[in-house]
Design an enzyme around this catalytic site. Structure first.
Site, PDB file in Angstrom:
ATOM      1  N   LYS A   2       0.846  -1.208   0.000  1.00 13.57           N
ATOM      2  CA  LYS A   2       0.000   0.000   0.000  1.00 13.57           C
ATOM      3  C   LYS A   2       0.880   1.256   0.000  1.00 13.57           C
ATOM      4  CE  LYS A   2      -3.888   1.975   2.700  1.00 13.57           C
ATOM      5  NZ  LYS A   2      -4.763   1.771   3.880  1.00 13.57           N
TER       6      LYS A   2
ATOM      7  N   SER B  33      -9.522   1.886   2.694  1.00 15.57           N
ATOM      8  CA  SER B  33      -8.570   2.639   1.928  1.00 15.57           C
ATOM      9  C   SER B  33      -7.506   1.784   1.249  1.00 15.57           C
ATOM     10  CB  SER B  33      -7.884   3.650   2.847  1.00 15.57           C
ATOM     11  OG  SER B  33      -7.134   2.975   3.842  1.00 15.57           O
TER      12      SER B  33
ATOM     13  N   SER C 140     -10.394  -0.481   6.844  1.00 14.86           N
ATOM     14  CA  SER C 140      -9.686  -0.413   5.558  1.00 14.86           C
ATOM     15  C   SER C 140      -8.995  -1.684   5.109  1.00 14.86           C
ATOM     16  CB  SER C 140      -8.659   0.726   5.591  1.00 14.86           C
ATOM     17  OG  SER C 140      -9.293   1.977   5.623  1.00 14.86           O
TER      18      SER C 140
END
Lengths: 417, 417
Positions: B67, B136, B160
């Site tokens: 990420k 996210s 997330s």
């Protein structure tokens, strides 16, 4: 020394401007910095330019020295590491933003030992230049002692706030774990790393903490009430010098004479156990937090930190997990014990040792860091050689204001005796 | 999808080389990335170059997508923020170093919503490109679903990890708070931010977690024992779609039929209360953690995060402290309740909503993030439109392996039914 609170009062009543305070810092820096080496860099001109517009803020435009492991947008941040020579972070860390939002002015970055571990930086103790100022927040403590700044920041993972404060004869506080955010500060052991503050006296530190956090932390408005003090000699008591033992005993007696309730206490076994395992947590996490530096730039890491990381590689996950569990249990025990009471114990084993081979021993601090409890170094006592001896007040997690009040009481008692 | 565990076994027995796995990722990326938009950047050539030398490591040279809020030395790290366009961190964060030390190869950086909050990134759901992949950790979940990588990383502050895993029909895990270090990852709410992992199935995630942490986490060596499951409908049950409610009820019945002990449970009042205050903690801390960005670059912050921070400015310290206290108390209650037992509850309210206006709702995740408990999204169920529905297994803090075992059991039950 520059009292943040006294300066703030003068700014408040219009007898002093913040830019004049910057000038006072600049004068002390010009006079003492060549000997002391407290700052990595300063920007007097920028601080002077900004200060006066901030006179009516919580921190009144006072200059603040920031340990060089706090990321700053306006200054490079080098962690005293060859790996990070000239490193410019993209922004300010959360704690620096708390200072700015409260109207403090960042005066410069203060010396730290390499990556906030124990390699002695170039800083010397303003009380006696032949002695260590302690570490790792060496420059921040020395800057206060030399009158170069009224407020500075530090971090404590073992004893890096309370010890340098004691060695330099100033007030220092390690608040409750994460009362001040660590985001954007170079991590070492995230379970332990705690932001702290330095000032000339306890009310000065309380003023700074109140400003930064917007919390009710001031201790200068009413005389602090007499607290209940638990004198904790602990299992490391015999590692304290005779002068230090006497400092604690004298303080306890004087506090009692001034109205404090004073009790001797033995720490429960599990709390003493937690002491032993603090290093397991610190070193295990350090080996992982500094993995990039260690695996890619081993040759640029100094001997003290390098040796620690070499050794830390072999700590097992089982030992780490057991240490974390024990620490969690001990926290409950110590917090129950500190309901409405405060521990009085040495801030360190002695006055600052002579020489710069080590920044001193954190043995009197490790437990309190892993307990997450607020700790305050109370200055005011000196040993036979006129070097400062600090006594430590420890409070319950989350009772930072009450701990500052107890420390302020003790400080008053010491000043009078 | 690429099963990390199946690939690792083939590499182990010599029927596959790690560089071939990189080629498989490259093919899937070439085929699907233009539609899906899972990666900010990849470096196939570098991954291929490094992979084969790592065949005999815990992660066997498998490619990992990271990420883009994890600092990396080999890739810029932009947090999907205009403020950080082209930002190159000085080193790898601790979690990325855990992957590298375990012999994983960083394939590239995956899409995130802006600063890991809720603004929808460009990523689309590989199960149906008209639907959100959740957020996210959008790119990390989508990359697994599209077969672009066998392992990816995420973070969860609200929901997330678990939500995008559920929306994309893959396995995802939020381990116990701080089981994987967050040092060097862009903070949002340090009390909540937790690193998580994604894989095709639960045993794949367990394999990745075992490799990264050096802990006994594998669940593929013996068939998982039948657990005791507590079906927690919770106060948000009526916010779950009929399909989602049925998914949980069916799973509970099938698990019981397969030998699990299944009980209905109501969460104690204090735990339900803690749910309500999770947003207070998250938003209060976010306003402080992102202070530099907010105070200096407000115009470069997108509307969703900007509005949150505007609002968060007014949360009081009293409300924050009360929320932290309540959360601490609730953690004790929930951990007592989860001794030897696991909660079965929806991973989110429904399958992935159509459109890209929002990344979905974290209402089914917030509590478990603030409790610090391990959570696993178990895939395998689809709704009437053939979109994935995820069910969530929640275990006691620190019982990550047992939680993975319970989730693996449930996954097997779902696959059979």
């Amino acid at each position: 020394m520059l009292s943040a609170l006294a300066l703030a009062r003068q700014i408040e009543n219009g007898t002093l401007t913040p830019s004049k305070v910057v000038d006072m810092c600049a004068e002390a820096i010009a006079a003492h910095e060549p000997d002391v080496g407290a700052f990595v860099r300063v920007d007097i001109a920028a601080a002077r330019r900004k200060a006066d517009a901030l006179a009516r803020t919580p921190l009144h435009g006072l200059p603040v020295g920031v340990k060089d492991i706090f990321d700053t947008a306006d200054f490079p941040t080098e962690y005293n590491s060859k790996i990070y020579k000239g490193y410019q972070p993209p922004g300010d860390c959360a704690a620096v933003m708390q200072i700015k939002r409260a109207g403090g002015v960042i005066l410069g970055k203060t010396e730290t030992s390499e990556l906030a571990y124990m390699q002695h930086p170039r800083t010397k103790n303003p009380r006696n230049l032949a002695h260590t100022p302690g570490g790792s927040s060496s420059g921040s403590a020395a800057a206060i002692a030399a009158g170069m700044a009224p407020i500075t920041t530090g971090t404590q993972t073992g004893g890096s706030v309370i010890r340098p404060a004691a060695y330099c004869g100033i007030a220092g506080m390690k608040p409750s774990y994460r009362l001040i955010p660590t985001a954007g500060i170079k991590d070492f052991s995230p379970s332990l790393d705690t932001v702290g503050l330095f000032g000339a006296t306890v009310p000065d530190v309380a003023f700074a903490l109140a400003g930064m956090t917007g919390r009710d932390m001031r201790v200068d408005r009413t005389p602090p009430a007499a607290p209940t003090l638990l004198v904790a000699r602990t299992r490391v008591w015999d590692q304290a010098s005779a002068d230090m033992q006497k400092a604690v005993e004298d303080t306890a007696r004087a506090a009692q004479a001034a109205g404090a309730r004073v009790e001797d206490i033995e720490l429960p076994g599990i709390v003493e156990e937690a002491w032993r395992v603090q290093l397991i947590i610190m070193d295990y996490e350090g080996f992982r937090t500094l993995a990039w530096e260690y695996d890619n730039h081993r040759s640029l890491i100094g001997p003290v930190l390098g040796a620690l990381l070499d050794k830390a590689a072999s700590i097992t996950t089982e030992d780490y997990d057991a240490a974390r569990r024990l620490t969690r249990q001990a926290r409950h025990v110590i917090n129950d014990m500190l309901e409405g009471r405060f521990i009085l114990t040495p801030s360190c084993g002695s006055a600052a040792p002579e020489g710069y081979l080590t920044t001193g021993n954190a043995i009197f601090n490790r437990l309190w860091t892993s307990m997450g409890t607020p700790c305050v170094n109370v200055p005011g006592i000196v040993d036979g050689a006129n070097m400062p001896l600090g006594v430590q007040i420890v409070g319950r997690f989350g009772r930072d204001h009450a701990t500052l009040e107890a420390a302020a009481f003790v400080e008053t008692v010491i000043a009078r005796s």
